[in-house]
Motif scaffolding. Sequence first.
Motif, PDB file in Angstrom:
ATOM      1  N   GLU A 144       0.872  -1.040   0.099  1.00 34.75           N
ATOM      2  CA  GLU A 144      -0.098  -0.148  -0.021  1.00 34.75           C
ATOM      3  C   GLU A 144       0.902   1.359   0.145  1.00 34.75           C
ATOM      4  O   GLU A 144       1.847   1.420   1.064  1.00 34.75           O
ATOM      5  CB  GLU A 144      -1.048   0.004   1.292  1.00 34.75           C
ATOM      6  CG  GLU A 144      -1.820   1.243   1.043  1.00 34.75           C
ATOM      7  CD  GLU A 144      -2.877   1.348   2.228  1.00 34.75           C
ATOM      8  OE1 GLU A 144      -3.414   2.091   2.246  1.00 34.75           O
ATOM      9  OE2 GLU A 144      -2.802   0.565   3.193  1.00 34.75           O
ATOM     10  N   VAL A 145       0.749   2.064  -1.025  1.00 33.51           N
ATOM     11  CA  VAL A 145       1.482   3.355  -0.996  1.00 33.51           C
ATOM     12  C   VAL A 145       0.624   4.311  -0.722  1.00 33.51           C
ATOM     13  O   VAL A 145      -0.269   4.546  -1.113  1.00 33.51           O
ATOM     14  CB  VAL A 145       1.941   3.369  -2.581  1.00 33.51           C
ATOM     15  CG1 VAL A 145       2.955   4.843  -2.753  1.00 33.51           C
ATOM     16  CG2 VAL A 145       2.975   2.154  -2.797  1.00 33.51           C
TER      17      VAL A 145
ATOM     18  N   VAL B 166       8.501   2.772   5.706  1.00 36.34           N
ATOM     19  CA  VAL B 166       8.005   1.703   5.220  1.00 36.34           C
ATOM     20  C   VAL B 166       7.549   0.829   6.719  1.00 36.34           C
ATOM     21  O   VAL B 166       8.162   0.859   7.667  1.00 36.34           O
ATOM     22  CB  VAL B 166       9.155   0.413   4.537  1.00 36.34           C
ATOM     23  CG1 VAL B 166       8.583  -0.949   4.579  1.00 36.34           C
ATOM     24  CG2 VAL B 166       9.592   1.168   3.553  1.00 36.34           C
ATOM     25  N   ASP B 167       6.329   0.817   6.788  1.00 34.75           N
ATOM     26  CA  ASP B 167       5.703   0.514   8.053  1.00 34.75           C
ATOM     27  C   ASP B 167       6.007   1.213   9.069  1.00 34.75           C
ATOM     28  O   ASP B 167       6.333   0.791  10.313  1.00 34.75           O
ATOM     29  CB  ASP B 167       5.994  -1.112   8.263  1.00 34.75           C
ATOM     30  CG  ASP B 167       5.072  -2.048   7.380  1.00 34.75           C
ATOM     31  OD1 ASP B 167       4.125  -1.691   6.814  1.00 34.75           O
ATOM     32  OD2 ASP B 167       5.730  -3.139   7.364  1.00 34.75           O
ATOM     33  N   GLY B 168       6.279   2.713   8.686  1.00 36.41           N
ATOM     34  CA  GLY B 168       6.340   3.750   9.768  1.00 36.41           C
ATOM     35  C   GLY B 168       7.755   3.761  10.160  1.00 36.41           C
ATOM     36  O   GLY B 168       8.250   4.811  10.954  1.00 36.41           O
TER      37      GLY B 168
ATOM     38  N   VAL C  78       3.864   1.581   2.669  1.00 30.07           N
ATOM     39  CA  VAL C  78       5.146   2.814   1.980  1.00 30.07           C
ATOM     40  C   VAL C  78       4.544   4.024   2.261  1.00 30.07           C
ATOM     41  O   VAL C  78       3.615   4.436   1.174  1.00 30.07           O
ATOM     42  CB  VAL C  78       5.917   2.410   0.748  1.00 30.07           C
ATOM     43  CG1 VAL C  78       6.977   3.150   0.352  1.00 30.07           C
ATOM     44  CG2 VAL C  78       6.357   0.837   0.752  1.00 30.07           C
ATOM     45  N   ASP C  79       4.911   5.211   2.802  1.00 29.01           N
ATOM     46  CA  ASP C  79       4.514   6.456   2.809  1.00 29.01           C
ATOM     47  C   ASP C  79       5.570   7.153   2.110  1.00 29.01           C
ATOM     48  O   ASP C  79       6.777   6.956   2.296  1.00 29.01           O
ATOM     49  CB  ASP C  79       4.692   6.957   4.276  1.00 29.01           C
ATOM     50  CG  ASP C  79       3.457   6.322   5.070  1.00 29.01           C
ATOM     51  OD1 ASP C  79       2.557   6.034   4.322  1.00 29.01           O
ATOM     52  OD2 ASP C  79       3.655   6.252   6.341  1.00 29.01           O
ATOM     53  N   VAL C  80       5.105   8.153   1.011  1.00 30.44           N
ATOM     54  CA  VAL C  80       6.161   8.791   0.156  1.00 30.44           C
ATOM     55  C   VAL C  80       5.936  10.099   0.686  1.00 30.44           C
ATOM     56  O   VAL C  80       4.769  10.849   0.499  1.00 30.44           O
ATOM     57  CB  VAL C  80       5.521   8.717  -1.385  1.00 30.44           C
ATOM     58  CG1 VAL C  80       6.528   9.580  -2.133  1.00 30.44           C
ATOM     59  CG2 VAL C  80       5.556   7.386  -1.757  1.00 30.44           C
ATOM     60  N   LEU C  81       7.076  10.705   1.206  1.00 32.62           N
ATOM     61  CA  LEU C  81       7.012  12.010   1.709  1.00 32.62           C
ATOM     62  C   LEU C  81       7.991  12.933   1.051  1.00 32.62           C
ATOM     63  O   LEU C  81       8.979  12.815   1.125  1.00 32.62           O
ATOM     64  CB  LEU C  81       7.672  12.114   3.336  1.00 32.62           C
ATOM     65  CG  LEU C  81       6.879  10.991   4.347  1.00 32.62           C
ATOM     66  CD1 LEU C  81       7.625  10.610   5.562  1.00 32.62           C
ATOM     67  CD2 LEU C  81       5.337  11.286   4.469  1.00 32.62           C
ATOM     68  N   PRO C  82       7.475  13.865   0.395  1.00 28.78           N
ATOM     69  CA  PRO C  82       8.205  14.700  -0.452  1.00 28.78           C
ATOM     70  C   PRO C  82       9.042  15.736   0.433  1.00 28.78           C
ATOM     71  O   PRO C  82       8.482  16.028   1.790  1.00 28.78           O
ATOM     72  CB  PRO C  82       7.396  15.684  -1.384  1.00 28.78           C
ATOM     73  CG  PRO C  82       6.132  15.449  -0.389  1.00 28.78           C
ATOM     74  CD  PRO C  82       6.124  14.240   0.233  1.00 28.78           C
TER      75      PRO C  82
END
Length: 82
Positions: free
Chosen positions: A6-7, A55-57, A73-77
Motif C-alpha cells: 500500500e503506497v 516502510v511500516d512507519g 510505504v509512505d512517500v514524503l516529499p
Amino acid sequence: MSGLLEVRYFAGARAAAGLSTERIAADSLDDLTSLLADRHGERLALVLKAASFLVDGLACHDRQAALPAGATVDVLPPFAGG
C-alpha cells in the motif's frame, strides 16, 4: 516474487500522483519508484527522486532493500519551511 504494497502519498507527492493511496507490487524502493514513475509520469518521478520513504512507519534509506509483502510505504516529499 513481488509483494503487494500500500503506497500512501503526502503533500506534493499526492498532487503529482493525483491520488492519496494505491496498491502496487514491488520488490524494493528502487523497483517501486520506477513502477510509480512509469504509471504516473515525469512530475511524480521528480518528486520521488527527492522523497523520503517510511516502510511500516520506519524510515528506509536503502532503496535496494527488500520490501515485505503487505507493507505500507509512505512517500514524503521534501517540505518547505523550518
